[in-house]
Design an enzyme around this catalytic site. Sequence first.
Site, PDB file in Angstrom:
ATOM      1  N   LYS A   1     -12.807  -1.701  -8.202  1.00 25.96           N
ATOM      2  CA  LYS A   1     -11.682  -0.380  -8.091  1.00 25.96           C
ATOM      3  C   LYS A   1     -11.522   0.536  -9.125  1.00 25.96           C
ATOM      4  O   LYS A   1     -11.869  -0.085 -10.355  1.00 25.96           O
ATOM      5  CB  LYS A   1     -10.448  -1.074  -7.439  1.00 25.96           C
ATOM      6  CG  LYS A   1      -9.309  -0.320  -6.936  1.00 25.96           C
ATOM      7  CD  LYS A   1      -9.614  -0.033  -5.363  1.00 25.96           C
ATOM      8  CE  LYS A   1      -8.755   0.738  -4.805  1.00 25.96           C
ATOM      9  NZ  LYS A   1      -8.784   0.825  -3.267  1.00 25.96           N
TER      10      LYS A   1
ATOM     11  N   VAL B   1      -5.454   6.096  10.619  1.00 25.16           N
ATOM     12  CA  VAL B   1      -5.732   4.643  11.162  1.00 25.16           C
ATOM     13  C   VAL B   1      -5.067   4.507  12.317  1.00 25.16           C
ATOM     14  O   VAL B   1      -5.635   4.272  13.515  1.00 25.16           O
ATOM     15  CB  VAL B   1      -5.476   3.428  10.341  1.00 25.16           C
ATOM     16  CG1 VAL B   1      -5.578   2.228  10.980  1.00 25.16           C
ATOM     17  CG2 VAL B   1      -6.215   3.764   9.199  1.00 25.16           C
TER      18      VAL B   1
HETATM   19  P1  NAD Z   1      -2.506   8.462   6.494  1.00 27.88           P
HETATM   20  O1  NAD Z   1      -2.014   9.162   5.235  1.00 27.88           O
HETATM   21  O2  NAD Z   1      -3.623   9.302   7.343  1.00 27.88           O
HETATM   22  O3  NAD Z   1      -1.393   8.129   7.656  1.00 27.88           O
HETATM   23  C1  NAD Z   1      -0.280   7.455   7.339  1.00 27.88           C
HETATM   24  C2  NAD Z   1       0.726   7.462   8.613  1.00 27.88           C
HETATM   25  O4  NAD Z   1       1.872   6.479   8.242  1.00 27.88           O
HETATM   26  C3  NAD Z   1       1.363   8.871   8.821  1.00 27.88           C
HETATM   27  O5  NAD Z   1       1.542   9.166  10.163  1.00 27.88           O
HETATM   28  C4  NAD Z   1       2.836   8.944   8.175  1.00 27.88           C
HETATM   29  O6  NAD Z   1       3.552   9.811   8.862  1.00 27.88           O
HETATM   30  C5  NAD Z   1       3.150   7.353   8.223  1.00 27.88           C
HETATM   31  N1  NAD Z   1       4.119   6.766   7.537  1.00 27.88           N
HETATM   32  C6  NAD Z   1       4.373   6.742   6.338  1.00 27.88           C
HETATM   33  N2  NAD Z   1       5.116   6.081   5.956  1.00 27.88           N
HETATM   34  C7  NAD Z   1       5.757   5.608   7.171  1.00 27.88           C
HETATM   35  C8  NAD Z   1       6.736   4.670   7.466  1.00 27.88           C
HETATM   36  N3  NAD Z   1       7.559   4.141   6.494  1.00 27.88           N
HETATM   37  N4  NAD Z   1       7.087   4.345   8.839  1.00 27.88           N
HETATM   38  C9  NAD Z   1       6.167   4.804   9.491  1.00 27.88           C
HETATM   39  N5  NAD Z   1       5.230   5.599   9.579  1.00 27.88           N
HETATM   40  C10 NAD Z   1       5.044   6.001   8.120  1.00 27.88           C
HETATM   41  O7  NAD Z   1      -2.982   7.056   6.057  1.00 27.88           O
HETATM   42  P2  NAD Z   1      -4.179   5.965   6.904  1.00 27.88           P
HETATM   43  O8  NAD Z   1      -5.646   6.432   6.177  1.00 27.88           O
HETATM   44  O9  NAD Z   1      -3.905   6.386   8.285  1.00 27.88           O
HETATM   45  O10 NAD Z   1      -3.966   4.639   6.299  1.00 27.88           O
HETATM   46  C11 NAD Z   1      -2.617   3.994   6.713  1.00 27.88           C
HETATM   47  C12 NAD Z   1      -2.861   2.446   6.162  1.00 27.88           C
HETATM   48  O11 NAD Z   1      -4.134   1.916   6.370  1.00 27.88           O
HETATM   49  C13 NAD Z   1      -2.826   2.622   4.603  1.00 27.88           C
HETATM   50  O12 NAD Z   1      -2.125   1.212   4.152  1.00 27.88           O
HETATM   51  C14 NAD Z   1      -4.260   2.547   3.904  1.00 27.88           C
HETATM   52  O13 NAD Z   1      -4.561   1.798   2.777  1.00 27.88           O
HETATM   53  C15 NAD Z   1      -4.767   1.652   5.054  1.00 27.88           C
HETATM   54  N6  NAD Z   1      -6.303   1.556   5.425  1.00 27.88           N
HETATM   55  C16 NAD Z   1      -6.601   2.788   5.749  1.00 27.88           C
HETATM   56  C17 NAD Z   1      -8.312   2.859   5.952  1.00 27.88           C
HETATM   57  C18 NAD Z   1      -8.650   4.235   6.418  1.00 27.88           C
HETATM   58  O14 NAD Z   1      -9.777   4.062   6.875  1.00 27.88           O
HETATM   59  N7  NAD Z   1      -8.094   5.137   6.463  1.00 27.88           N
HETATM   60  C19 NAD Z   1      -8.812   1.847   5.944  1.00 27.88           C
HETATM   61  C20 NAD Z   1      -8.262   0.650   5.786  1.00 27.88           C
HETATM   62  C21 NAD Z   1      -6.942   0.464   5.459  1.00 27.88           C
END
Ligand code: NAD
Length: 370
Positions: free
Chosen positions: A77, A181
């Site tokens: 990382k 996600v």
């Molecule tokens: P993103 O920024 O696309 O979406 C995040 C969503 O969460 C948004 O809809 C936002 O409005 C919402 N949100 C933020 N704070 C919130 C809260 N307190 N309560 C409810 N909703 C809330 O992010 P993402 O890529 O979907 O990632 C989400 C999580 O999954 C992160 O923890 C990320 O590290 C993890 N993750 C992502 C991936 C990937 O492929 N993108 C892979 C593994 C893990």
Amino acid sequence: MADAFALADELGPAKVIHVCEPSLGLKAVLVVDNVARGPSIGGLRMAPDVSVQECARLARAMTLKNAAAGLPHGGGKSVLYGDPRLPRDKKEPLIRAFAHALRNEQDYIFGPDMGTDESCMAWVKDEIGRSVGLPAALGGIPLDEIGATGWGLAHCAEVAVAYCDLRLEGARVAIQGFGAVGRHAARFLAARGAVLVAASDSRGTIADGRGLDVAELIRLKQAGRALCDHAAGEKLERDAVIDAECDIWIPAARPDVIREANVRHLRTKLVLQGANIPFTPGAEKMLAQRGVLVVPDFIANAGGVICAAMEYRGATQPAAFAAIEEKVRANTAAVLDEVKARGVLPREAALVLATKRVTQAMGYRRFSIL
Ligand code: NAD
């Protein structure tokens, strides 16, 4: 450096590199945790408050996630101190200079993370030829756009329901977070007959026991609107999604959203962790005592990194989806079989599985982690 040594155990970190270029205001760190399985893959995080410790923890999480997914990659990382919203003419030189400083560090492949995106990975690729999460114009697979992690979560669900007397057809699903996600998990699960009864974004929760219109909710989000702008359904405050009565609950937003203090609010049979470290260890223990099955993050949400590793090998999107399906299904079954046979916590079973895959690879090395 004392910090990094204090963090070391038998798995790593193998290397910690501090990069500094005062003329640009560049201050950054790379942690290569373990490369026994191959060159490390892990994201570049840009934020003002990153630290060596955070970088090392995230690098270890990547060692475990990549090993669990059976990828020929170790974990690493990198972190860049700074405001991720810098204008392009300030951000691009920082990212390029950091990549250039690591041009000979073949043990690390850059990926996107918080504060960096596919454009940043394109600059890294241009600078040193080594990054994943690229724009489609450079042969990248747009993993968030196609829903690689949501695809994995749907397959995780198909396998896990059999371990808690559920059927996916008609199962009630609640999802916290409707981004890359959450929204794709909703889409792929709905295609399998599951019913979305609650979903939240940072602005609120929308709920309807009879089922929400997933396609319409996705259209709203794509238009930059809030879930609660949807005409149907009950509009509730943001964290009400935690109370939603359902069969499957999916955290897909922030870390530590379920803690000892609020875990009693969850009313579900199965949890699939879409977000990284969404529950505290104490909360996971309490859920296990209540008979709620929790598939841990680095098993359930590995779709994204599997897709990135496939992209690195020049694979097509269908091949990446096939690999995600196969690996996530096999790992979910392996972990849940262990839980059933030994009564251990799912996270313990997942850690044993991943660590074994790392140590087996270490056994073939002259220097075990380098
Ligand atoms: P993103 O920024 O696309 O979406 C995040 C969503 O969460 C948004 O809809 C936002 O409005 C919402 N949100 C933020 N704070 C919130 C809260 N307190 N309560 C409810 N909703 C809330 O992010 P993402 O890529 O979907 O990632 C989400 C999580 O999954 C992160 O923890 C990320 O590290 C993890 N993750 C992502 C991936 C990937 O492929 N993108 C892979 C593994 C893990």
